[in-house]
Design an enzyme around this catalytic site. Structure first.
Site, PDB file in Angstrom:
ATOM      1  N   GLU A 164     -10.079   2.459  -4.901  1.00 44.75           N
ATOM      2  CA  GLU A 164      -9.786   3.526  -4.844  1.00 44.75           C
ATOM      3  C   GLU A 164      -8.497   4.611  -5.563  1.00 44.75           C
ATOM      4  OE1 GLU A 164     -11.076   3.790   0.014  1.00 44.75           O
ATOM      5  OE2 GLU A 164      -9.075   3.422  -0.641  1.00 44.75           O
TER       6      GLU A 164
ATOM      7  N   ASP B 138       0.629  -1.047  -0.022  1.00 49.19           N
ATOM      8  CA  ASP B 138       0.036   0.200  -0.146  1.00 49.19           C
ATOM      9  C   ASP B 138       0.821   1.566  -0.233  1.00 49.19           C
ATOM     10  OD1 ASP B 138      -2.252   1.814   0.792  1.00 49.19           O
ATOM     11  OD2 ASP B 138      -3.184  -0.104   0.837  1.00 49.19           O
TER      12      ASP B 138
ATOM     13  N   HIS C 299      -2.743   3.115  -4.273  1.00 46.35           N
ATOM     14  CA  HIS C 299      -1.852   2.505  -3.536  1.00 46.35           C
ATOM     15  C   HIS C 299      -0.982   2.130  -3.799  1.00 46.35           C
ATOM     16  CE1 HIS C 299      -5.664   2.584  -1.186  1.00 46.35           C
ATOM     17  NE2 HIS C 299      -6.405   2.831  -1.596  1.00 46.35           N
TER      18      HIS C 299
END
Ligand code: ACM
Length: 473
Positions: free
Chosen positions: A273, A138, A209
């Site tokens: 995301e 991440d 990420h």
């Protein structure tokens, strides 16, 4: 001695008979591939136990059932010899409702040691869960050694500090945080899980990420005035991979290594995301999914990947809403239900002011237990809990967030759907929490946190109605 009505998850059928069988005892083990996958049948008589299993997994699940029937002492790491143990006589016939019964463990935001991961696998096995989704990369850290790219472990595996609490302010703790698994560590984790009939699904998250990877290899990202560092904030980063052929080649090589470690038929590519995503980002995702398909594996991605353009058959982790699950199934993908508003176990469990760290939705044990998957059908292959770890900085915090709600999710995943919370709660309280005590799990007590489990240093917000997001991570 606990009866059959104490088992958690609840089995498909039991026929109690008089008598008991001393425990531990020799098992007469047979394999019957005609039983449902992962299914088993136990015939317990005073003179012995016959265990018939569909496969290795069925045998493991039957052994967990026997441990529960023998009482909490059977779950301790060693016999303490203060009581004779026995199991009740009868017949148990059992198999799971869903074939994917997962839990995600985020080892990127806060690293968990290898020993902690192995312990977590034991806890999944004790609940007949069968997928460990290991979130390995991440913005805040990269946790897997890749020999071709040593800077992923030299640079990307640690950060200089972490955001304090959940506030999006300037405060950082100034305490370096890091860690990574070597190839052999991961092979050991996989072998340990395989013995316990658990598949480890690794996730390398792209194209968002990815800031830790870009900090190590800036050519993976866009040109910036100052180089990006491994992120010390929580939240959704706008630092995306630059979707060039070089980036695709880099991640193909990363996945090539991942495939040598993880035999899982399903491999995680993230895809969640991606603020400011372009079609080229979607193509990167699709190309990696296609690469995995050429290697005989299937990609699993978060439901945003449905916007990536044409994809090979995938597994979709539907996390945002039910519409995403419906869309994924309509496109012919297998679907795992991971609803953020029910199965994100880092979200708090009550609105009590002592409840540590308010993120996301408020979801009590009862809310979680009462959730009934809105969709059924052959493409809904299972359900999965999520343990995102921004605010779970120790294994004690992971225990607190996970349990006992993960017990409820295990029952949703395994047992027939006719559930009754009024029956579940006393079974959990009187029989299963003592098992967790014996296993050394620091679960959240049903009436609220112990003083040392609260976080007065991270104040909670005022009470909000249930079912509303309190704040984003
Ligand atoms: C997610 O919660 N970003 C999958």
């Amino acid at each position: 001695m606990p009866g059959f009505d104490t088992l958690l998850p609840r089995p498909v059928s039991v026929s109690p008979m008089p008598g008991v069988c001393a425990w531990p005892t020799e098992l007469d083990v047979r394999i019957d591939p005609n039983l449902p996958p992962e299914g088993y049948r136990l015939e317990i008589t005073p003179s012995g136990i016959t265990l018939t299993a569909a496969d290795h997994a069925g045998r493991m699940h039957a052994q967990q059932t026997l441990r529960q029937l023998a009482g909490p002492d059977a779950l301790r790491a060693a016999a303490i010899g203060t009581r004779e143990l026995a199991v009740p006589c009868g017949i148990v016939e059992d198999h799971p409702r869903y074939r994917w019964r997962g839990c995600l463990l985020d080892v990127a935001r806060n690293f968990r040691t290898k020993a902690e991961v192995l312990r977590f696998i034991d806890l999944l096995s004790a609940h007949k869960l069968n997928v460990l989704h290991l979130h390995l990369t991440d913005d805040q850290g990269w946790r897997i050694e890749v020999p071709a790219f040593p800077k992923l472990t030299e640079i990307a595996s640690w950060r200089t500090g972490s955001m304090v609490g959940r506030h999006d302010g300037p405060e950082r703790d100034g305490r370096p945080h890091g860690g990574f698994y070597t190839t052999d560590d991961l092979r050991e984790i996989v072998a340990y899980a395989t013995e316990r009939a658990i598949t480890v699904v690794p996730e390398i998250d792209v194209p968002g990420h990815s800031r830790a990877a870009i900090a190590a290899y800036p050519e993976l990202g866009p040109e910036t005035e100052t180089p990006w560092e491994v992120w010390t904030s929580w939240g959704i980063s706008t630092s995306l991979l630059d979707p060039t052929p070089n980036t695709l080649d880099f991640f193909r090589r990363v996945f090539e290594h991942v495939l040598t470690i993880f035999p899982s038929p399903v491999i995680g590519i993230g895809g969640d995301e991606v603020p400011g995503a372009t079609p080229a980002h979607g193509r990167l995702v699709a190309d990696l999914a296609t690469y995995l398909a050429t290697q005989g594996r299937r990609a699993v991605g978060w439901d945003e990947v449905l916007d990536a353009g044409p994809l090979p058959p995938m597994v979709i982790d539907a996390w945002r809403d039910e519409a995403a699950a419906t869309r994924a199934a309509a496109a012919g993908h297998d679907v795992v239900l991971c609803p953020e508003d029910h199965f994100y176990l880092d979200h708090r469990q009550s609105d009590h002011p002592d409840e540590p760290i308010p993120v996301g939705y408020l979801r009590t044990l009862e809310d979680v237990y009462r959730y009934e998957p809105p969709l059924d059908g052959p493409l809904i292959i299972g359900i999965q809990a999520q343990l995102w770890s921004e605010h779970l900085d120790t294994v004690r915090r992971v225990d607190y967030a996970a349990f006992p709600r993960l017990c409820a999710i295990a029952e949703l995943a395994w047992s027939p759907p006719n559930r009754d919370y009024a029956e579940f709660l006393p079974r959990l309280r009187d029989h299963h929490l003592p098992r967790l005590d014996a296993l050394g799990v620091e679960y959240r007590p049903l009436d609220g946190p112990h003083p040392w489990q609260s976080r007065p240093d991270v104040p909670t917000t005022a009470h909000r109605p249930n079912q509303l997001p309190v704040t984003l991570i």
